[in-house]
Motif scaffolding. Structure first.
Motif, mmCIF file in Angstrom:
data_model
loop_
_atom_site.group_PDB
_atom_site.id
_atom_site.type_symbol
_atom_site.label_atom_id
_atom_site.label_comp_id
_atom_site.label_asym_id
_atom_site.label_seq_id
_atom_site.Cartn_x
_atom_site.Cartn_y
_atom_site.Cartn_z
ATOM 1 N N ALA A 1 0.835 -1.205 0.000
ATOM 2 C CA ALA A 1 0.000 0.000 0.000
ATOM 3 C C ALA A 1 0.866 1.249 0.000
ATOM 4 C CB ALA A 1 -0.914 0.011 1.214
ATOM 5 N N LYS A 2 0.360 2.282 -0.665
ATOM 6 C CA LYS A 2 1.082 3.553 -0.717
ATOM 7 C C LYS A 2 1.314 4.107 0.686
ATOM 8 C CE LYS A 2 0.975 8.223 -2.512
ATOM 9 N NZ LYS A 2 0.223 9.236 -3.210
ATOM 10 N N LYS A 3 0.346 3.952 1.553
ATOM 11 C CA LYS A 3 0.471 4.509 2.900
ATOM 12 C C LYS A 3 1.598 3.876 3.710
ATOM 13 C CE LYS A 3 -3.175 1.595 4.840
ATOM 14 N NZ LYS A 3 -4.486 1.621 5.477
ATOM 15 N N TYR A 4 2.131 2.744 3.248
ATOM 16 C CA TYR A 4 3.240 2.094 3.950
ATOM 17 C C TYR A 4 4.602 2.444 3.350
ATOM 18 C CZ TYR A 4 -0.613 -0.789 5.645
ATOM 19 O OH TYR A 4 -1.792 -1.223 6.180
ATOM 20 N N MET A 5 4.613 3.156 2.233
ATOM 21 C CA MET A 5 5.866 3.478 1.563
ATOM 22 C C MET A 5 6.693 4.481 2.367
ATOM 23 S SD MET A 5 4.442 3.700 -2.363
ATOM 24 C CE MET A 5 5.971 4.341 -3.013
ATOM 25 N N ASP A 6 8.013 4.315 2.292
ATOM 26 C CA ASP A 6 8.972 5.241 2.912
ATOM 27 C C ASP A 6 8.788 5.401 4.422
ATOM 28 O OD1 ASP A 6 10.075 5.776 0.348
ATOM 29 O OD2 ASP A 6 8.470 7.228 -0.027
ATOM 30 N N LYS A 7 8.380 4.335 5.098
ATOM 31 C CA LYS A 7 8.194 4.378 6.548
ATOM 32 C C LYS A 7 9.113 3.409 7.286
ATOM 33 C CE LYS A 7 3.574 6.170 6.750
ATOM 34 N NZ LYS A 7 2.324 6.165 7.451
ATOM 35 N N ASP A 8 10.083 2.807 6.570
ATOM 36 C CA ASP A 8 10.975 1.839 7.194
ATOM 37 C C ASP A 8 10.157 0.770 7.911
ATOM 38 O OD1 ASP A 8 13.448 0.707 7.813
ATOM 39 O OD2 ASP A 8 13.566 1.772 9.724
ATOM 40 N N LEU A 9 9.199 0.219 7.178
ATOM 41 C CA LEU A 9 8.202 -0.685 7.728
ATOM 42 C C LEU A 9 8.338 -2.070 7.103
ATOM 43 C CD1 LEU A 9 5.582 -0.528 9.530
ATOM 44 C CD2 LEU A 9 4.352 -0.025 7.428
ATOM 45 N N TYR A 10 8.177 -3.096 7.911
ATOM 46 C CA TYR A 10 8.136 -4.468 7.420
ATOM 47 C C TYR A 10 6.682 -4.883 7.244
ATOM 48 C CZ TYR A 10 13.073 -5.474 8.189
ATOM 49 O OH TYR A 10 14.438 -5.489 8.109
ATOM 50 N N ILE A 11 6.446 -5.743 6.279
ATOM 51 C CA ILE A 11 5.135 -6.354 6.087
ATOM 52 C C ILE A 11 5.266 -7.815 6.501
ATOM 53 C CG2 ILE A 11 3.456 -7.124 4.345
ATOM 54 C CD1 ILE A 11 3.217 -4.178 4.890
ATOM 55 N N CYS A 12 4.304 -8.279 7.268
ATOM 56 C CA CYS A 12 4.288 -9.668 7.717
ATOM 57 C C CYS A 12 2.965 -10.276 7.275
ATOM 58 C CB CYS A 12 4.426 -9.701 9.236
ATOM 59 S SG CYS A 12 4.472 -11.363 9.919
ATOM 60 N N PHE A 13 3.040 -11.426 6.639
ATOM 61 C CA PHE A 13 1.827 -12.109 6.189
ATOM 62 C C PHE A 13 2.097 -13.603 6.097
ATOM 63 C CE2 PHE A 13 4.302 -11.027 2.498
ATOM 64 C CZ PHE A 13 4.216 -12.138 1.663
ATOM 65 N N GLN A 14 1.032 -14.355 6.013
ATOM 66 C CA GLN A 14 1.134 -15.800 5.895
ATOM 67 C C GLN A 14 0.613 -16.232 4.536
ATOM 68 O OE1 GLN A 14 -1.592 -18.840 7.795
ATOM 69 N NE2 GLN A 14 0.100 -18.830 9.251
ATOM 70 N N ASP A 15 1.285 -17.212 3.954
ATOM 71 C CA ASP A 15 0.820 -17.796 2.699
ATOM 72 C C ASP A 15 1.058 -19.292 2.766
ATOM 73 O OD1 ASP A 15 -0.109 -17.461 -0.150
ATOM 74 O OD2 ASP A 15 1.820 -18.442 -0.498
ATOM 75 N N ARG A 16 -0.001 -20.041 2.645
ATOM 76 C CA ARG A 16 0.063 -21.504 2.665
ATOM 77 C C ARG A 16 0.862 -22.047 3.849
ATOM 78 N NH1 ARG A 16 1.539 -21.584 -3.540
ATOM 79 N NH2 ARG A 16 1.785 -19.410 -3.045
ATOM 80 N N GLY A 17 0.618 -21.473 5.025
ATOM 81 C CA GLY A 17 1.243 -21.961 6.243
ATOM 82 C C GLY A 17 2.645 -21.450 6.515
ATOM 83 N N VAL A 18 3.166 -20.593 5.651
ATOM 84 C CA VAL A 18 4.507 -20.028 5.839
ATOM 85 C C VAL A 18 4.364 -18.546 6.147
ATOM 86 C CG1 VAL A 18 6.727 -19.555 4.731
ATOM 87 C CG2 VAL A 18 5.523 -21.697 4.244
ATOM 88 N N TRP A 19 5.046 -18.087 7.195
ATOM 89 C CA TRP A 19 5.043 -16.669 7.543
ATOM 90 C C TRP A 19 6.159 -15.963 6.806
ATOM 91 C CZ3 TRP A 19 1.324 -14.055 9.809
ATOM 92 C CH2 TRP A 19 0.391 -14.753 10.586
ATOM 93 N N TYR A 20 5.865 -14.784 6.270
ATOM 94 C CA TYR A 20 6.838 -13.955 5.563
ATOM 95 C C TYR A 20 6.973 -12.634 6.306
ATOM 96 C CZ TYR A 20 6.392 -17.296 1.788
ATOM 97 O OH TYR A 20 6.395 -18.447 1.056
ATOM 98 N N LEU A 21 8.209 -12.182 6.433
ATOM 99 C CA LEU A 21 8.509 -10.903 7.058
ATOM 100 C C LEU A 21 9.558 -10.242 6.176
ATOM 101 C CD1 LEU A 21 8.254 -8.962 9.500
ATOM 102 C CD2 LEU A 21 10.092 -10.286 10.582
#
Length: 131
Positions: free
Chosen positions: A69-89
């Motif tokens: 999302a644009k609102k997350y750009m340039d904020k030194d932010l990590y995105i964390c989500f799960q896909d098929r039982g695997v967590w991504y950070l």
């Protein structure tokens, strides 16, 4: 106390976010991280992770699926989500740059500028997983 397994699909959105936070906190603990949940988004973050080395401290936005999302750009932010039982950070801006270069997304910049980009049917196997 009555212990009964819950069904994720039956939880409301707030309950699902709490559930996901608890699940990913357990995974991150295996890698030496503690998590601090924020009651209100702070600079785009849902929670903070801190490593036992005392040197790594990061802001994290928790999502139910691969989301940019644009609102997350340039904020030194990590995105964390799960896909098929695997967590991504992964760092949000690096993931966005990777998606723009490697995925067949029509008008990606326009989509990111005007709303949020959610990719749910795409393989994420090429995304670097921070572990």
């Amino acid at each position: 106390m009555k212990l009964q397994t819950v069904h994720y699909a039956e939880l409301n959105a707030r309950q699902q976010e709490s559930y996901n936070f608890q699940r990913v906190s357990g995974v991150l603990a295996d890698y030496g991280f503690t998590t601090i949940r924020l009651t209100d988004d702070w600079q785009g973050a849902d929670f903070i992770v801190q490593h036992i080395d005392g040197e790594q401290l990061s802001k994290v936005q928790l999502k139910g699926r691969y989301t940019l999302a644009k609102k997350y750009m340039d904020k030194d932010l990590y995105i964390c989500f799960q896909d098929r039982g695997v967590w991504y950070l992964t760092p949000h801006d690096e993931l966005l740059a990777w998606a723009q270069q490697n995925m067949n997304i029509i008008n990606t910049e326009r989509v990111v500028e005007n709303s949020r980009l959610v990719l749910v049917s795409t393989s994420v196997s090429s995304i670097e997983v921070v572990s």
